[in-house]
Design an enzyme around this catalytic site. Structure first.
Site, PDB file in Angstrom:
ATOM      1  N   GLU A   1      71.578  36.624 -19.738  1.00  0.00           N
ATOM      2  CA  GLU A   1      72.165  35.281 -19.794  1.00  0.00           C
ATOM      3  C   GLU A   1      71.219  34.353 -20.550  1.00  0.00           C
ATOM      4  O   GLU A   1      70.002  34.542 -20.536  1.00  0.00           O
ATOM      5  CB  GLU A   1      72.416  34.827 -18.338  1.00  0.00           C
ATOM      6  CG  GLU A   1      72.829  33.405 -18.111  1.00  0.00           C
ATOM      7  CD  GLU A   1      74.188  33.034 -18.668  1.00  0.00           C
ATOM      8  OE1 GLU A   1      74.410  33.288 -19.869  1.00  0.00           O
ATOM      9  OE2 GLU A   1      74.997  32.461 -17.925  1.00  0.00           O
ATOM     10  N   ASP A   2      71.793  33.353 -21.224  1.00  0.00           N
ATOM     11  CA  ASP A   2      70.946  32.419 -21.965  1.00  0.00           C
ATOM     12  C   ASP A   2      70.193  31.469 -21.036  1.00  0.00           C
ATOM     13  O   ASP A   2      68.975  31.358 -21.099  1.00  0.00           O
ATOM     14  CB  ASP A   2      71.761  31.655 -23.031  1.00  0.00           C
ATOM     15  CG  ASP A   2      72.999  30.955 -22.473  1.00  0.00           C
ATOM     16  OD1 ASP A   2      73.268  31.040 -21.256  1.00  0.00           O
ATOM     17  OD2 ASP A   2      73.713  30.314 -23.265  1.00  0.00           O
TER      18      ASP A   2
ATOM     19  N   ASP B   1      71.114  27.423 -14.841  1.00  0.00           N
ATOM     20  CA  ASP B   1      71.078  25.970 -14.670  1.00  0.00           C
ATOM     21  C   ASP B   1      71.342  25.685 -13.185  1.00  0.00           C
ATOM     22  O   ASP B   1      70.428  25.808 -12.374  1.00  0.00           O
ATOM     23  CB  ASP B   1      72.140  25.393 -15.616  1.00  0.00           C
ATOM     24  CG  ASP B   1      72.182  23.890 -15.661  1.00  0.00           C
ATOM     25  OD1 ASP B   1      71.181  23.240 -15.351  1.00  0.00           O
ATOM     26  OD2 ASP B   1      73.241  23.323 -16.019  1.00  0.00           O
TER      27      ASP B   1
ATOM     28  N   GLY C   1      72.900  27.676 -11.332  1.00  0.00           N
ATOM     29  CA  GLY C   1      72.861  29.001 -10.719  1.00  0.00           C
ATOM     30  C   GLY C   1      74.239  29.517 -10.331  1.00  0.00           C
ATOM     31  O   GLY C   1      74.382  30.650  -9.883  1.00  0.00           O
TER      32      GLY C   1
ATOM     33  N   LEU D   1      75.488  32.663 -12.537  1.00  0.00           N
ATOM     34  CA  LEU D   1      74.759  33.891 -12.239  1.00  0.00           C
ATOM     35  C   LEU D   1      75.046  34.389 -10.829  1.00  0.00           C
ATOM     36  O   LEU D   1      75.188  35.598 -10.613  1.00  0.00           O
ATOM     37  CB  LEU D   1      73.262  33.632 -12.423  1.00  0.00           C
ATOM     38  CG  LEU D   1      72.426  34.862 -12.731  1.00  0.00           C
ATOM     39  CD1 LEU D   1      72.943  35.592 -13.956  1.00  0.00           C
ATOM     40  CD2 LEU D   1      70.970  34.457 -12.916  1.00  0.00           C
TER      41      LEU D   1
ATOM     42  N   PHE E   1      69.175  19.032 -22.665  1.00  0.00           N
ATOM     43  CA  PHE E   1      70.206  19.881 -23.268  1.00  0.00           C
ATOM     44  C   PHE E   1      69.630  20.563 -24.505  1.00  0.00           C
ATOM     45  O   PHE E   1      69.164  19.903 -25.423  1.00  0.00           O
ATOM     46  CB  PHE E   1      71.463  19.067 -23.624  1.00  0.00           C
ATOM     47  CG  PHE E   1      72.613  19.984 -23.885  1.00  0.00           C
ATOM     48  CD1 PHE E   1      73.370  20.475 -22.823  1.00  0.00           C
ATOM     49  CD2 PHE E   1      72.895  20.419 -25.179  1.00  0.00           C
ATOM     50  CE1 PHE E   1      74.406  21.377 -23.046  1.00  0.00           C
ATOM     51  CE2 PHE E   1      73.926  21.327 -25.404  1.00  0.00           C
ATOM     52  CZ  PHE E   1      74.680  21.803 -24.341  1.00  0.00           C
TER      53      PHE E   1
ATOM     54  N   ASP F   1      74.773  26.569 -27.978  1.00  0.00           N
ATOM     55  CA  ASP F   1      75.513  25.628 -28.815  1.00  0.00           C
ATOM     56  C   ASP F   1      75.693  24.269 -28.167  1.00  0.00           C
ATOM     57  O   ASP F   1      75.568  24.108 -26.951  1.00  0.00           O
ATOM     58  CB  ASP F   1      76.912  26.175 -29.100  1.00  0.00           C
ATOM     59  CG  ASP F   1      77.820  26.063 -27.872  1.00  0.00           C
ATOM     60  OD1 ASP F   1      77.402  26.501 -26.780  1.00  0.00           O
ATOM     61  OD2 ASP F   1      78.929  25.513 -28.000  1.00  0.00           O
TER      62      ASP F   1
ATOM     63  N   ARG G   1      74.230  27.397 -32.950  1.00  0.00           N
ATOM     64  CA  ARG G   1      73.879  28.721 -32.414  1.00  0.00           C
ATOM     65  C   ARG G   1      72.958  29.477 -33.372  1.00  0.00           C
ATOM     66  O   ARG G   1      72.190  30.332 -32.964  1.00  0.00           O
ATOM     67  CB  ARG G   1      75.136  29.575 -32.201  1.00  0.00           C
ATOM     68  CG  ARG G   1      76.041  29.091 -31.091  1.00  0.00           C
ATOM     69  CD  ARG G   1      77.048  30.174 -30.721  1.00  0.00           C
ATOM     70  NE  ARG G   1      78.178  29.653 -29.977  1.00  0.00           N
ATOM     71  CZ  ARG G   1      78.200  29.458 -28.654  1.00  0.00           C
ATOM     72  NH1 ARG G   1      77.136  29.715 -27.934  1.00  0.00           N
ATOM     73  NH2 ARG G   1      79.281  28.999 -28.055  1.00  0.00           N
TER      74      ARG G   1
HETATM   75  P1  IMP Z   1      75.083  27.341 -14.381  1.00  0.00           P
HETATM   76  O1  IMP Z   1      76.285  28.022 -13.803  1.00  0.00           O
HETATM   77  O2  IMP Z   1      75.070  25.874 -14.015  1.00  0.00           O
HETATM   78  O3  IMP Z   1      73.787  27.994 -14.037  1.00  0.00           O
HETATM   79  O4  IMP Z   1      75.328  27.300 -15.929  1.00  0.00           O
HETATM   80  C1  IMP Z   1      74.713  28.077 -16.835  1.00  0.00           C
HETATM   81  C2  IMP Z   1      75.451  27.927 -18.134  1.00  0.00           C
HETATM   82  O5  IMP Z   1      75.573  26.554 -18.532  1.00  0.00           O
HETATM   83  C3  IMP Z   1      74.694  28.576 -19.275  1.00  0.00           C
HETATM   84  O6  IMP Z   1      75.050  29.916 -19.424  1.00  0.00           O
HETATM   85  C4  IMP Z   1      75.116  27.756 -20.467  1.00  0.00           C
HETATM   86  O7  IMP Z   1      76.330  28.270 -20.990  1.00  0.00           O
HETATM   87  C5  IMP Z   1      75.411  26.408 -19.927  1.00  0.00           C
HETATM   88  N1  IMP Z   1      74.288  25.488 -20.209  1.00  0.00           N
HETATM   89  C6  IMP Z   1      73.495  24.885 -19.286  1.00  0.00           C
HETATM   90  N2  IMP Z   1      72.564  24.135 -19.871  1.00  0.00           N
HETATM   91  C7  IMP Z   1      72.762  24.262 -21.210  1.00  0.00           C
HETATM   92  C8  IMP Z   1      72.070  23.724 -22.359  1.00  0.00           C
HETATM   93  O8  IMP Z   1      71.088  22.971 -22.272  1.00  0.00           O
HETATM   94  N3  IMP Z   1      72.542  24.119 -23.573  1.00  0.00           N
HETATM   95  C9  IMP Z   1      73.600  24.968 -23.726  1.00  0.00           C
HETATM   96  N4  IMP Z   1      74.272  25.468 -22.681  1.00  0.00           N
HETATM   97  C10 IMP Z   1      73.847  25.132 -21.425  1.00  0.00           C
HETATM   98 MG    MG Z   2      76.287  30.678 -20.877  1.00  0.00          MG
END
Ligand code: IMP
Ligand code: MG
Length: 169
Positions: free
Chosen positions: A93-94, A97, A99, A102, A146, A153, A159
């Site tokens: 995963e990139d 955030d 969580g 995941l 961000f 992106d 990207r």
């Molecule tokens: P979570 O479910 O809140 O942990 O979200 C994680 C997902 O939010 C990541 O896989 C990204 O797709 C997106 N995301 C969160 N922060 C960023 C950011 O700073 N830039 C780009 N995408 C983000």
């Molecule tokens: Mg993502």
């Protein structure tokens, strides 16, 4: 233009360290499951940094009511093509955030009977965590900004940037 946060050289060093640790820990064929779209470049570099057997598959998720960040419920919009039963799986995963993404993926994939299930996230916005989720391999812990580049992106742009930069200046 976005402000540089993590250079391509620093990324390459961490990705190669993660690949070594992951392959050593698993000690056999590694099956990477990448979360589209943001993880595709991380996946490509991670796989090429592995010196043992490694395979990959892809899935995509969406969050209900999401803007740039995920919020609340997560669902699969594109599922894996292959079974993960009895395989040593790493979710690639990139960013982790809140969580939520995941933790949903861990529960969903664990139910499919992998031999082992690990997580590799290039970036960790730890201060934003709402759901306690274990990440085995973290590239960099970053502040609540961000970021774009290296697969990530804003509105489908950036990207392709080789470094990771902050967009919100
Ligand atoms: P979570 O479910 O809140 O942990 O979200 C994680 C997902 O939010 C990541 O896989 C990204 O797709 C997106 N995301 C969160 N922060 C960023 C950011 O700073 N830039 C780009 N995408 C983000
Ligand atoms: Mg993502």
């Amino acid at each position: 233009m976005p402000d540089l946060l993590i250079s391509r050289a620093a990324i390459a060093d961490r990705v190669s360290a993660i690949a070594s640790a992951m392959c050593r820990d698993i000690g056999g064929p590694v099956h990477c499951v990448a979360v589209l779209n943001g993880a595709f470049i991380f996946l490509a570099d991670l796989m090429r940094a592995c010196d043992g057997p490694v395979t990959c598959d892809f899935l995509a998720v969406a969050s209900y009511g999401a803007g740039q960040r995920s919020s609340g419920e997560v669902r699969i919009t594109k599922d894996l093509d292959q079974s993960i039963e009895d395989r040593d799986v790493v979710i690639v995963e990139d960013i982790v955030d809140t969580g939520r993404t995941l933790s949903f993926l861990l529960a969903t994939l664990r139910a499919r009977g992998p031999r082992s299930l690990r997580t590799a996230c290039l970036l960790d916005k730890r201060s934003r965590r709402e759901v306690d989720v274990h990440v085995d391999y973290v590239g960099f812990v970053i502040p609540d900004r961000f970021v774009v580049g290296y697969g990530m992106d804003f509105d489908s742009r950036f990207r392709n940037l080789p470094d990771i930069s902050v967009l919100d200046g």
